[in-house]
Scaffold this motif. Structure first.
Motif, PDB file in Angstrom:
ATOM      1  N   TYR A 104       0.853  -1.186   0.000  1.00 34.71           N
ATOM      2  CA  TYR A 104       0.000   0.000   0.000  1.00 34.71           C
ATOM      3  C   TYR A 104       0.893   1.241   0.000  1.00 34.71           C
ATOM      4  CZ  TYR A 104      -4.010  -2.915   1.271  1.00 34.71           C
ATOM      5  OH  TYR A 104      -5.009  -3.852   1.280  1.00 34.71           O
ATOM      6  N   GLY A 106       0.834   5.820  -0.796  1.00 36.32           N
ATOM      7  CA  GLY A 106       0.031   7.013  -1.035  1.00 36.32           C
ATOM      8  C   GLY A 106       0.563   8.202  -0.273  1.00 36.32           C
ATOM      9  N   SER A 135      -3.937  10.396  -2.137  1.00 40.50           N
ATOM     10  CA  SER A 135      -4.068   9.209  -2.968  1.00 40.50           C
ATOM     11  C   SER A 135      -3.765   7.974  -2.144  1.00 40.50           C
ATOM     12  CB  SER A 135      -3.099   9.279  -4.158  1.00 40.50           C
ATOM     13  OG  SER A 135      -1.748   9.291  -3.693  1.00 40.50           O
ATOM     14  N   ASN A 137      -2.909   3.717  -3.042  1.00 41.64           N
ATOM     15  CA  ASN A 137      -2.701   2.707  -4.081  1.00 41.64           C
ATOM     16  C   ASN A 137      -2.459   1.350  -3.436  1.00 41.64           C
ATOM     17  OD1 ASN A 137      -2.574   4.867  -6.038  1.00 41.64           O
ATOM     18  ND2 ASN A 137      -0.467   5.209  -5.361  1.00 41.64           N
ATOM     19  N   ARG A 138      -2.896   0.308  -4.122  1.00 41.52           N
ATOM     20  CA  ARG A 138      -2.650  -1.060  -3.676  1.00 41.52           C
ATOM     21  C   ARG A 138      -2.051  -1.838  -4.838  1.00 41.52           C
ATOM     22  NH1 ARG A 138      -5.206  -6.264  -3.527  1.00 41.52           N
ATOM     23  NH2 ARG A 138      -5.045  -7.284  -1.489  1.00 41.52           N
ATOM     24  N   ASP A 139      -0.878  -2.456  -4.591  1.00 42.59           N
ATOM     25  CA  ASP A 139      -0.183  -3.205  -5.623  1.00 42.59           C
ATOM     26  C   ASP A 139       0.083  -4.628  -5.153  1.00 42.59           C
ATOM     27  OD1 ASP A 139       0.477  -1.225  -7.823  1.00 42.59           O
ATOM     28  OD2 ASP A 139       1.270  -0.165  -6.075  1.00 42.59           O
ATOM     29  N   ASN A 147      -4.945  -4.910  -7.838  1.00 47.22           N
ATOM     30  CA  ASN A 147      -4.352  -3.576  -7.842  1.00 47.22           C
ATOM     31  C   ASN A 147      -5.438  -2.505  -7.944  1.00 47.22           C
ATOM     32  OD1 ASN A 147      -1.883  -4.911  -7.926  1.00 47.22           O
ATOM     33  ND2 ASN A 147      -1.721  -4.752 -10.150  1.00 47.22           N
ATOM     34  N   ARG A 149      -5.955   2.152  -7.833  1.00 50.74           N
ATOM     35  CA  ARG A 149      -5.482   3.517  -7.644  1.00 50.74           C
ATOM     36  C   ARG A 149      -6.694   4.364  -7.280  1.00 50.74           C
ATOM     37  NH1 ARG A 149      -1.665   0.900  -8.003  1.00 50.74           N
ATOM     38  NH2 ARG A 149       0.152   1.022  -9.386  1.00 50.74           N
ATOM     39  N   ASN A 151      -7.907   8.460  -5.781  1.00 50.49           N
ATOM     40  CA  ASN A 151      -7.624   9.828  -5.346  1.00 50.49           C
ATOM     41  C   ASN A 151      -8.836  10.358  -4.587  1.00 50.49           C
ATOM     42  OD1 ASN A 151      -5.072  10.003  -6.725  1.00 50.49           O
ATOM     43  ND2 ASN A 151      -6.209  10.271  -8.629  1.00 50.49           N
ATOM     44  N   SER A 186      -9.601   3.401 -10.024  1.00 49.65           N
ATOM     45  CA  SER A 186      -9.392   2.458 -11.113  1.00 49.65           C
ATOM     46  C   SER A 186      -8.747   1.197 -10.551  1.00 49.65           C
ATOM     47  CB  SER A 186      -8.497   3.058 -12.200  1.00 49.65           C
ATOM     48  OG  SER A 186      -7.226   3.385 -11.679  1.00 49.65           O
ATOM     49  N   SER A 187      -9.083   0.047 -11.136  1.00 53.18           N
ATOM     50  CA  SER A 187      -8.580  -1.227 -10.620  1.00 53.18           C
ATOM     51  C   SER A 187      -8.483  -2.245 -11.743  1.00 53.18           C
ATOM     52  CB  SER A 187      -9.489  -1.760  -9.515  1.00 53.18           C
ATOM     53  OG  SER A 187      -9.062  -3.045  -9.082  1.00 53.18           O
TER      54      SER A 187
END
Length: 273
Positions: A104, A106, A135, A137-139, A147, A149, A151, A186-187
């Motif tokens: 994670y 941001g 923001s 994010n998860r990767d 995954n 993103r 905001n 978005s994912s």
């Protein structure tokens, strides 16, 4: 020993309480200016206590700055960073190499202004309001699934009350009410929004209200103090939107302080009158 036990308990909670599902909200420390007079400035550098994994050292640092241009008026600006690894399916297995599969990240920036009022011999009340943006994010570092993103923008109001003792000890308790609106999401996973909200509600375009109570403690000299803050973040929605199974956090840092009273030798108690 009796005074240390609660701190150890809070540390254990902050280290080991975590989530078993994807997360899009992480509670974080509040900027607690606790200013007493015109011309005073504070800077706090801190990092959150969080579980570490085999092969990685992760830190989520923060910076808080505040200043009082005129008596009773406080201004503040904050920076928050999220940088943590977690195995969402087996978080209790500390040191497991699988824990490095989820990352994670941001950033968040916040700005605010408010009113402060010393009272009594050592008492202090303040209330701040402001806003910011960030923001998250998860990767999944070992697969393309999971995954995302996101905001968001947020606004908040934050009342605080506490005591300041001879510029040596500061202790304050307060709560922040935050309204967070996700402007973009978005994912790679078409089901991710439903997994995050728990009820099929779209994250993008949705807003959520969080109750974020905290306790802030500083001790040291008048120019620099050790700072500890612990708190929580609770979603106030009646549904399970953004349920957070691990609402607690703890952060440790150092606060640097400059004030006109340091040159004159007067105490913070005297500036209250």
């Amino acid at each position: 020993m009796k005074t240390r036990l609660p701190l150890y308990t809070l540390a254990i909670l902050a280290l080991f309480v975590s989530s078993c599902s994807p997360r899009i909200y992480f509670p974080d420390r509040a900027n607690v200016p606790f200013l007493s007079e015109a011309g005073e400035m504070k800077l706090t550098a801190a990092t959150k206590v969080q579980n570490q994994i085999s092969g990685h050292v992760s830190m989520s640092p923060s910076l808080d700055f505040s200043a009082s241009p005129i008596k009773g008026l406080g201004l503040m600006v904050s920076f928050r960073n999220t940088n943590r690894f977690a195995n969402d399916e087996n978080w209790l297995t500390l040191g497991n190499t699988e824990q490095d599969s989820i990352h994670y990240s941001g950033n968040r920036f916040e700005f605010g202004a408010g009113y402060y009022m010393p009272f009594g011999r050592v008492g202090q009340f303040e209330i701040y309001a402001g806003g910011g943006f960030g923001s998250i994010n998860r990767d999944n570092l070992k697969a393309i699934d999971g995954n995302f993103r996101a905001n968001y923008n947020r606004i908040f109001i934050q009342p605080t009350c506490g005591a300041k003792i001879k510029d040596i000890v500061e202790i304050a308790g307060g709560m922040r009410f935050s309204y967070q609106h996700f402007t973009d999401f978005s994912s790679t996973d078409p089901n991710m929004e439903e997994n995050l909200s728990g009820s099929g509600v779209r994250i993008q375009g949705s807003s959520f209200v969080f109750w974020e109570p905290f306790i802030d403690f500083s001790v040291g000299g008048k120019y620099a103090k050790f700072n500890l803050q612990t708190g929580a973040g609770v979603n106030m929605a009646t549904s399970e939107h953004l349920n957070n199974p691990s609402p607690f956090y703890m952060s440790l840092g150092v606060t640097f302080n400059l004030a006109p009273r340091f040159r004159t030798g007067s105490s913070s108690a005297k500036t209250a009158h």
